[in-house]
Design a protein around this motif. Sequence first.
Motif, PDB file in Angstrom:
ATOM      1  N   CYS A  95     -12.623 -13.972  26.217  1.00 16.54           N
ATOM      2  CA  CYS A  95     -13.667 -13.045  26.615  1.00 16.54           C
ATOM      3  C   CYS A  95     -13.383 -12.594  28.044  1.00 16.54           C
ATOM      4  N   ALA A  96     -13.663 -11.328  28.346  1.00 16.89           N
ATOM      5  CA  ALA A  96     -13.400 -10.808  29.676  1.00 16.89           C
ATOM      6  C   ALA A  96     -14.436  -9.764  30.067  1.00 16.89           C
ATOM      7  N   ALA A  97     -14.632  -9.604  31.369  1.00 19.69           N
ATOM      8  CA  ALA A  97     -15.599  -8.653  31.901  1.00 19.69           C
ATOM      9  C   ALA A  97     -14.913  -7.658  32.823  1.00 19.69           C
ATOM     10  N   ALA A  98     -15.267  -6.385  32.675  1.00 22.55           N
ATOM     11  CA  ALA A  98     -14.713  -5.317  33.492  1.00 22.55           C
ATOM     12  C   ALA A  98     -15.835  -4.487  34.101  1.00 22.55           C
ATOM     13  N   SER A  99     -15.567  -3.924  35.268  1.00 25.41           N
ATOM     14  CA  SER A  99     -16.568  -3.104  35.941  1.00 25.41           C
ATOM     15  C   SER A  99     -16.758  -1.754  35.267  1.00 25.41           C
ATOM     16  N   SER A 107      -7.759  -4.066  33.614  1.00 26.12           N
ATOM     17  CA  SER A 107      -9.029  -3.589  34.149  1.00 26.12           C
ATOM     18  C   SER A 107     -10.072  -4.691  34.250  1.00 26.12           C
ATOM     19  N   TYR A 108      -9.805  -5.822  33.631  1.00 23.83           N
ATOM     20  CA  TYR A 108     -10.794  -6.886  33.554  1.00 23.83           C
ATOM     21  C   TYR A 108     -10.679  -7.850  34.727  1.00 23.83           C
ATOM     22  N   GLU A 109     -11.791  -8.067  35.375  1.00 23.05           N
ATOM     23  CA  GLU A 109     -11.840  -8.883  36.581  1.00 23.05           C
ATOM     24  C   GLU A 109     -12.068 -10.358  36.308  1.00 23.05           C
ATOM     25  N   TYR A 110     -12.802 -10.653  35.253  1.00 19.47           N
ATOM     26  CA  TYR A 110     -13.183 -12.027  34.964  1.00 19.47           C
ATOM     27  C   TYR A 110     -12.793 -12.399  33.547  1.00 19.47           C
ATOM     28  N   TRP A 111     -12.333 -13.635  33.393  1.00 19.50           N
ATOM     29  CA  TRP A 111     -11.856 -14.122  32.104  1.00 19.50           C
ATOM     30  C   TRP A 111     -12.403 -15.500  31.793  1.00 19.50           C
ATOM     31  N   GLY A 112     -12.661 -15.742  30.521  1.00 17.84           N
ATOM     32  CA  GLY A 112     -13.042 -17.062  30.068  1.00 17.84           C
ATOM     33  C   GLY A 112     -11.817 -17.919  29.836  1.00 17.84           C
ATOM     34  N   GLN A 113     -12.052 -19.156  29.432  1.00 14.94           N
ATOM     35  CA  GLN A 113     -10.955 -20.106  29.243  1.00 14.94           C
ATOM     36  C   GLN A 113     -10.275 -19.964  27.890  1.00 14.94           C
ATOM     37  N   GLY A 114     -10.896 -19.267  26.974  1.00 21.88           N
ATOM     38  CA  GLY A 114     -10.342 -19.058  25.655  1.00 21.88           C
ATOM     39  C   GLY A 114     -10.856 -20.050  24.636  1.00 21.88           C
ATOM     40  N   THR A 115     -10.852 -19.635  23.375  1.00 22.18           N
ATOM     41  CA  THR A 115     -11.225 -20.506  22.274  1.00 22.18           C
ATOM     42  C   THR A 115     -10.250 -20.278  21.122  1.00 22.18           C
ATOM     43  N   GLN A 116      -9.809 -21.356  20.507  1.00 21.52           N
ATOM     44  CA  GLN A 116      -8.787 -21.286  19.472  1.00 21.52           C
ATOM     45  C   GLN A 116      -9.390 -20.888  18.132  1.00 21.52           C
ATOM     46  N   VAL A 117      -8.769 -19.909  17.497  1.00 27.30           N
ATOM     47  CA  VAL A 117      -9.112 -19.509  16.135  1.00 27.30           C
ATOM     48  C   VAL A 117      -7.874 -19.694  15.276  1.00 27.30           C
ATOM     49  N   SER A 118      -7.995 -20.493  14.229  1.00 24.78           N
ATOM     50  CA  SER A 118      -6.881 -20.745  13.329  1.00 24.78           C
ATOM     51  C   SER A 118      -7.289 -20.367  11.918  1.00 24.78           C
TER      52      SER A 118
END
Length: 121
Positions: A95-99, A107-118
Motif C-alpha cells: 500500500c502506498a500514499a501519494a500527494s 510519485s508515492y511518498e509513503y509505503w507500507g511494509q507489504g503483505t504476502q498473497v499466495s
Amino acid sequence: QVQLVESGGGLVQAGGSLRLSCAASGRTFSSYAMGWFRQAPGKEREFVAVISRRGRRDYADSVKDRFTISRDNSVTTVYLQMNSLKPEDTAVYYCAAASYYSPRQSSYEYWGQGTQVSVSS
C-alpha cells in the motif's frame, strides 16, 4: 505524516477471493491518493490500482475487472478486493500514499511494509 499497515494477505486457491486492507495514520489521509503495488519473486514492483481522494480509480490491465480498490476516509483505510485470483497474482502487495493521483510508483511518498498473497493452482 502517513504510516501505512497492510493486512489480509494469505494463501488462497486459484479462482478464490481475498481482501487486503491498508490502515493509515494521521488526519490528512483524505488528502492523499492511495495505491496498491505488488512485487513477485524475481520481478520488479508493478502498479496494481490507485484511487484518488475523491474516488477516481485506475487499474493495471492484468487485474482490471477482477480487482476493486476502495477507500473509507472515515476509518482511514484503503482496500483491495481481489476476485478470480490466479497463480500469477502471487506477490507481496504494498500500500502506498501519494500527494496526487498517479500510477507511477515514484510519485508515492509513503509505503507500507507489504503483505504476502499466495495463490495456488
